[in-house]
Design a protein around this motif. Structure first.
Motif, PDB file in Angstrom:
ATOM      1  N   THR A   1       0.776  -1.314  -0.070  1.00 40.77           N
ATOM      2  CA  THR A   1       0.072  -0.192  -0.030  1.00 40.77           C
ATOM      3  C   THR A   1       0.848   1.293  -0.121  1.00 40.77           C
ATOM      4  N   ASP A   2       0.328   2.507   0.119  1.00 37.91           N
ATOM      5  CA  ASP A   2       1.289   3.586   0.133  1.00 37.91           C
ATOM      6  C   ASP A   2       1.933   3.830   1.263  1.00 37.91           C
TER       7      ASP A   2
ATOM      8  N   GLN B   1       6.582  -0.692   7.599  1.00 36.39           N
ATOM      9  CA  GLN B   1       6.060   0.533   7.174  1.00 36.39           C
ATOM     10  C   GLN B   1       7.006   1.105   6.387  1.00 36.39           C
ATOM     11  N   LYS B   2       6.511   1.898   5.340  1.00 33.91           N
ATOM     12  CA  LYS B   2       7.561   2.640   4.441  1.00 33.91           C
ATOM     13  C   LYS B   2       7.625   3.982   5.298  1.00 33.91           C
TER      14      LYS B   2
ATOM     15  N   ASP C   1      19.558   8.012   5.401  1.00 26.34           N
ATOM     16  CA  ASP C   1      19.144   7.530   6.674  1.00 26.34           C
ATOM     17  C   ASP C   1      19.294   6.033   6.615  1.00 26.34           C
ATOM     18  N   ARG C   2      20.217   5.653   7.431  1.00 26.32           N
ATOM     19  CA  ARG C   2      20.407   4.063   7.614  1.00 26.32           C
ATOM     20  C   ARG C   2      19.112   3.298   7.809  1.00 26.32           C
ATOM     21  N   SER C   3      18.093   3.864   8.619  1.00 21.62           N
ATOM     22  CA  SER C   3      17.037   3.290   9.092  1.00 21.62           C
ATOM     23  C   SER C   3      16.082   3.023   7.794  1.00 21.62           C
ATOM     24  N   VAL C   4      16.108   4.173   7.072  1.00 18.00           N
ATOM     25  CA  VAL C   4      15.301   4.074   5.486  1.00 18.00           C
ATOM     26  C   VAL C   4      16.152   2.816   4.836  1.00 18.00           C
ATOM     27  N   MET C   5      17.665   3.010   4.811  1.00 15.45           N
ATOM     28  CA  MET C   5      18.161   1.930   3.982  1.00 15.45           C
ATOM     29  C   MET C   5      17.829   0.732   4.217  1.00 15.45           C
TER      30      MET C   5
END
Ligand code: HEM
Length: 318
Positions: free
Chosen positions: A217-218, A274-275, A286-290
């Protein structure tokens, strides 16, 4: 382990820990940084146990202390991967290390006066997380080494200790307090592993699961997985989590814990990621996003990943 079997801290060490607690707390950040630097430089194999957004900046660029050159090929390669993947990362540093090092210091100060039951209550959740990550008794001396290196570094470099004790006596006292606390963790984690082994359809460490469906989802990805050997997994209680172990192209093996979502099928486990959107130039660093991107990449339909037994929730209630 019954309360009567619990070892206690000798009076001299307890007094020194109490007297130096303020100094250690004041320099907690310095100590935590040196703890993890020591751990990851001397034992780089432990890096993968920690969530990627946990990984602190190790001093790979510095010529002093050897850096990569003094490591074996395999260790160097691993850290090289780490460095390449995170060159330029600016965010996501140092929140989790502070959590673990803070609690370590807090419990060490109180290990002789909190009492066995209170300490055991407080550490239950941590022990569950450790078991999910497959933390073993042989890991404990490695954290001890890092902790003492951190305290020694603070005593040598930070002003204002004003402590009426020799450095070696202080290190000995904190080492003894750590040994006592570690023995409580090790014992509780041994019992937890035994409880898990006794459950129906259980496994030890990590079990291979196949990703059979991904909903997107989004806001999130929702992953559906079943055991590769087609056997039923154990029944999941509300609030339980698993540790997911994936192999990524860029940084090798990484781990992360996920709460399990309710599933309509006994054979399928579901969890969500979660995106963090949008992925702008800054969040790319951001390494959490990576970390999330690596997971989303590794958890494609048809891929296999390792899952721990479920922990937490109401597991321990009999
Ligand atoms: C007595 C010693 C220790 C204390 C007080 C301690 C404390 C903690 C705490 C407070 C957490 C966070 C729990 C949570 O998020 O709910 C944690 C997580 C963790 N600990 Fe420990 N710990 C100890 C020993 C160790 C050892 C020996 C290892 C292995 C090298 C280890 C590896 C980890 C890992 C991998 C996590 C998960 C971190 C993440 O989320 O990535 N710990 N510990």
């Amino acid at each position: 382990m019954e309360s009567s079997e619990v070892k206690t801290l000798d009076a001299a060490s307890a007094a020194i820990v109490a007297e130096s607690a303020q100094f250690v707390a004041t320099h907690g950040d310095v100590i935590a940084k040196r703890l993890y630097e020591t751990l990851f430089e001397r034992h780089p194999e432990t890096l993968e146990l920690f969530s990627m957004d946990f990984w602190p900046q190790v001093r790979l660029d510095e010529e002093e202390d050897g850096g990569i050159d003094e490591l074996s090929d395999e260790e160097g390669q691993k850290l090289q991967h780490f460095k390449c993947a995170f060159d330029g990362c600016t965010k996501g540093f140092s929140i989790q290390p502070a959590l673990m090092a803070d609690s370590l210091q807090k419990y060490l100060v109180h290990v002789s006066d909190f009492g066995f039951d209170l300490i055991m209550n407080k550490i239950e959740r941590i022990c569950q997380k450790h078991v999910s990550r497959n933390i073993q008794p042989q890991h404990y001396p490695l954290i001890r080494e890092g902790l003492l290196a951190g305290i020694e570094h603070a005593l040598e470099t930070e002003a204002g200790s004003g402590l009426p004790h020799e450095k070696n006596d202080i290190l000995h006292a904190w080492g003894s307090a750590y040994d006592l606390l570690a023995s409580m963790f090790i014992e509780r984690e041994r019992i937890l592993r035994g409880d898990l082994a006794g459950k129906k359809n259980s496994w030890t460490n990590f079990e291979s699961f196949l990703v059979i469906k991904v909903e997107e989802t989004d806001k999130l990805w929702r992953f559906h997985l079943e055991r590769v050997n087609k056997r039923l997994p154990p029944q999941v209680m509300p609030g339980q989590f698993v540790c997911v172990r994936v192999k990524t192209q860029h940084v090798g093996v990484i781990h992360r814990n996920f709460f399990l979502d309710p599933s309509p099928s006994k054979s399928v486990w579901i969890f969500s990621l979660q995106k963090t959107m949008p992925l702008d130039a800054d969040s790319e660093r951001d390494r959490s996003v990576m970390c999330k991107k690596f997971f989303a990449e590794a958890l494609k339909v048809g891929n296999q990943v390792g899952l721990s037994m479920p922990l937490g929730g109401f597991l321990m209630k009999k």
